[in-house]
Design a protein around this motif. Structure first.
Motif, short mmCIF file in Angstrom:
data_model
loop_
_atom_site.label_atom_id
_atom_site.label_comp_id
_atom_site.label_asym_id
_atom_site.label_seq_id
_atom_site.Cartn_x
_atom_site.Cartn_y
_atom_site.Cartn_z
N THR A 429 38.77 33.65 103.41
CA THR A 429 37.67 33.59 104.39
C THR A 429 37.52 34.97 105.04
N ALA A 430 36.57 35.74 104.54
CA ALA A 430 36.41 37.13 104.98
C ALA A 430 36.14 37.23 106.48
N ALA A 456 39.49 41.70 104.63
CA ALA A 456 38.12 41.20 104.74
C ALA A 456 37.19 41.93 103.77
N LEU A 457 37.38 43.27 103.66
CA LEU A 457 36.48 44.06 102.83
C LEU A 457 36.71 43.84 101.34
N LYS A 458 37.91 43.39 100.95
CA LYS A 458 38.12 43.00 99.56
C LYS A 458 37.23 41.81 99.20
N LEU A 459 37.05 40.94 100.18
CA LEU A 459 36.27 39.73 99.95
C LEU A 459 34.78 39.95 100.20
N GLN A 460 34.47 40.89 101.13
CA GLN A 460 33.06 41.12 101.50
C GLN A 460 32.85 42.61 101.72
N PRO A 461 32.74 43.39 100.63
CA PRO A 461 32.68 44.85 100.77
C PRO A 461 31.36 45.39 101.32
N ASP A 462 30.36 44.53 101.49
CA ASP A 462 29.05 45.01 101.92
C ASP A 462 28.80 44.78 103.41
#
Length: 707
Positions: A429-430, A456-462
């Motif tokens: 869960t980012a 978090a950025l591994k899961l949601q890098p944008d």
């Protein structure tokens, strides 16, 4: 003293400060592995006769025991040792790596109310312990409060009890009972200035720190009512009436009208917080009875449907609930659409309509919480998320929303617990990792915050926000290049974020890439033309490149946007001075002095400008003002000597040069100036001596045959 060893174990690394009460040194304890760092405070007795030293010894022992007891609090430095050596008294304290609150306040300007409440609560918590030990700090001010690097907590240092030891060492035997004024102007109430501090004197100091943080105005610059002597400050801050009243009581001129001690003030603040931050406790789900039919559908149609369902009892209830659910779903969908269009108030209305039909609709409570969060109605948002959790305890979205609401209310321990619960249930869960990073960032635990953001950025890098927050954490760790890389990632996703460009510029300036820093600040003022810090920092970067004309333009913009910002005026004046525009520089320095009358560097540079204009007598007056505000400023004494030399007042010049050398023994220019003045003075004295000698009679004429 650097390099010497005290008490057989404490090796002096460097001197950190010196004042009338003694000196402070950073030392290494050679008896501990790794030469553990500590602080050594040297207390100077005013006299060394046996009677005075005996009084000092007794006082020293008593006060050291008090400090040792106070050091049992985790946010007060521990007293590690105390001893006497060569008729000097020493205290050894725990060294606290951290940052002075004064630096934090100077950088941040005005604080928000919730931040100040948190600051005051933290300080009152420490002082409640101190007052409970029947002790008074006597010198609470932003320089004596350290933000500890290890956990971000406030630490209260430099107790006035230490200074009291030295002040009571003075005078004849038996004179140890008198009280001397100890404290810092601006944070010291009238009874303390008269030498009669009370518990409420510490309360006054905390109140003044809070008001300074809220207003962004230094405590000494705050006006007072001519009749009552009360501080006038509310017109300079955005503060709720309740918290404003609380602070007013803390800083009353009459100590009898203040909170008597920290425990009383702490209790009052807690009541204030309970009144404004109340929330709904989490309860077990409640199953409401079936909703009764209230509509006016044709009876025949209802009867037919009930027959089709095979029951005239339970089937009717089922059918009506189905109708209600369908209606609530439609309202939910409309609310969600409005939310995505940023029409929050309208979305809230549809959520409420849906809940009026199906009160136990967890997703609607959750959606309502999200709207309230965006509307910054944090207490209501928390209540909505709590209701969603009551209905659906395993809703990770509701727990995540609850964490963000608690974070906004600065209830960080509870927020962290909510985010950890989500991460435990679903590590992918980012947004929960982001929330955890935010909490750790508030606690100044920068390395841990970066780890959370990396997850978090591994899961949601944008996510531009997460890259920005990661950059901010790195910036605070002084990892300038890595911070710039994170800010660049954020800007790839959100190019027009002025705040990101601003901090990127600050990092570039730290690594002396000043031209690139200016380019970043240019982006800031392109997107936000009234961004005062960007104009100011732009000027600093241009000054560092000796581009003074450009810097003047930047500082002029800064002074127009924030006319009461002394640093903008000072740097404008300095840039003008470098271009030899002395009259304009003097005008700008005078504006600095209107805002900060005791700014000795402004007086010093006014003196230098007047000296360059050959207005030597006026220059001397400016230097006099500088050394009045900062007696040990060697450069002011040296320049004063030069002005006196120019007026051929050599004896006075020598005296000024000697003062400069006293405060800075390696000041070669002052030594050379003194020699020049002594030579000139000697020449004048020789001329005077010759003038004062009686004329010699002419030599007697020799006559042939005489003698």
């Amino acid at each position: 003293m650097t390099g010497s060893q005290l008490g057989g174990r404490y090796r002096i690394i460097k001197q950190l400060g010196e004042g009338g009460f003694g000196a402070t040194f950073l030392a290494a304890d050679s008896h501990l592995p790794g030469n553990h760092n500590c602080l050594v405070k040297q207390l100077k007795p005013a006299a060394t006769d046996p009677a005075t030293l005996d009084i000092a010894r007794r006082l020293f022992d008593t006060e050291a025991k008090v400090l040792h007891e106070l050091g049992s609090h985790p946010q007060i430095p521990q007293l590690l040792a105390y001893f006497e050596e060569n008729q000097q008294f020493y205290l050894v304290e725990e060294f606290i790596p951290g940052r002075e609150l004064s630096e934090e306040m100077a950088e941040r300007g005005q604080w928000g109310e919730t931040e100040v409440i948190s600051l005051v609560a933290g300080l009152l918590d420490i002082l409640a312990f101190v007052h409970g030990k029947n002790a008074i700090h006597r010198d609470v001010n932003p320089r004596n409060i350290i933000r500890r690097h290890s956990d971000g907590k406030l630490v209260l240092i430099d107790f006035g009890a230490v200074k009291q030891i030295t002040t009571q060492m003075v005078g004849a035997p038996g004179a140890s009972g008198f009280t001397v004024c100890i404290g810092t102007p601006g944070y010291m109430p009238c009874e303390q200035a008269l030498g009669k501090p009370k518990f409420s004197s510490d309360i006054y100091a905390v109140g003044m720190i809070a008001i300074e943080a809220l207003t962004g105005v230094q405590s000494l610059q705050l006006p007072k009512d001519g009749e009552t002597e009360e501080i006038i400050w509310r017109d300079k801050a955005n503060v709720s009436p309740e918290f404003g009243n609380f602070l007013d009581k803390m800083v009353r001129y009459d100590f009898r009208e203040r909170y008597a001690a920290a425990a009383e003030a702490k209790a009052a603040l807690e009541m204030l917080q309970q009144a404004t931050l109340a929330t709904v406790p989490i309860m077990q789900p409640v199953i409401n009875p079936p909703v009764k039919a209230t509509g006016k559908k044709p009876l025949k149609l209802l009867a037919l449907l009930l027959v089709l369902l095979g029951s005239a009892g339970g089937g009717g209830v089922y059918l009506l609930n189905a109708f209600n659910s369908a209606s609530a779903n439609e309202l939910y969908d409309r609310a969600l659409t409005l939310y995505n269009l940023n029409r929050y108030e309208e979305a809230l209305g549809f959520y409420d309509k849906a809940l009026s039909i199906v009160p136990e609709y967890a997703e609607v409570w959750q959606g309502k919480g999200k709207v309230l969060l965006d509307l910054q109605r944090y207490d209501e948002a928390l209540a909505a998320y709590d209701r969603a959790i009551q209905i659906q305890p395993d809703s990770l979205d509701a727990w995540t929303g609850r964490g963000f609401a608690l974070d906004a209310l600065q209830r960080w321990e509870e927020a962290l617990a909510a985010f950890d619960r989500v991460i435990t249930a679903n590590p992918d869960t980012a947004i929960a990792w982001e929330g955890k990073g935010n909490v750790l960032l508030h606690w100044l635990l920068y390395e841990q915050a970066i780890s959370a953001y990396d997850q978090a950025l591994k899961l949601q890098p944008d996510s531009a926000t997460m890259w920005y927050n990661r950059g901010w954490a790195l910036q605070n760790l002084q990892e300038w290049k890595q911070a710039i890389n994170s800010y660049d990632k954020s800007l790839e996703l959100k190019f027009d974020n002025a705040t990101t460009w601003y901090h990127r510029g600050n990092c570039l300036m730290q690594i002396n890439k000043n031209q690139e820093a200016v380019a970043s600040y240019d982006k800031v003022v392109r997107f936000q033309p009234k961004h005062h810090p960007a104009w100011f920092s732009r000027g600093i970067a241009q000054m560092k490149m000796n581009r003074y004309e450009d810097a003047i333009t930047s500082f002029q913009q800064a002074t127009q946007l924030k006319p009461n910002h002394p640093a903008s005026w000072y740097n404008l004046a300095w840039s003008l001075q470098q271009l030899r525009r002395y009259e304009q520089a003097i005008d700008a320095y005078n504006t600095v002095l209107e805002l900060q009358p005791s700014q000795y560097l402004a007086w010093y540079n006014i003196g230098n400008s007047l000296y360059n204009l050959q207005r030597y007598q006026e220059a001397i007056h400016a230097y006099d003002e500088a050394v009045y505000s900062q007696q040990n400023h060697a450069e002011s004494w040296y320049s004063r000597g030069n002005a006196l030399f120019a007026l051929t007042r050599y004896a006075e010049a020598i005296s000024s040069y000697e003062k400069a050398i006293r405060y800075q023994p390696d000041y070669d220019e002052a030594k050379a100036g003194k020699k020049r003045a002594e030579k000139k003075q000697a020449e004048i004295e020789e001329l005077l001596r010759k003038k004062q000698q009686p004329p010699q009679p002419p030599p007697k004429k020799m006559v042939n045959g005489d003698g």
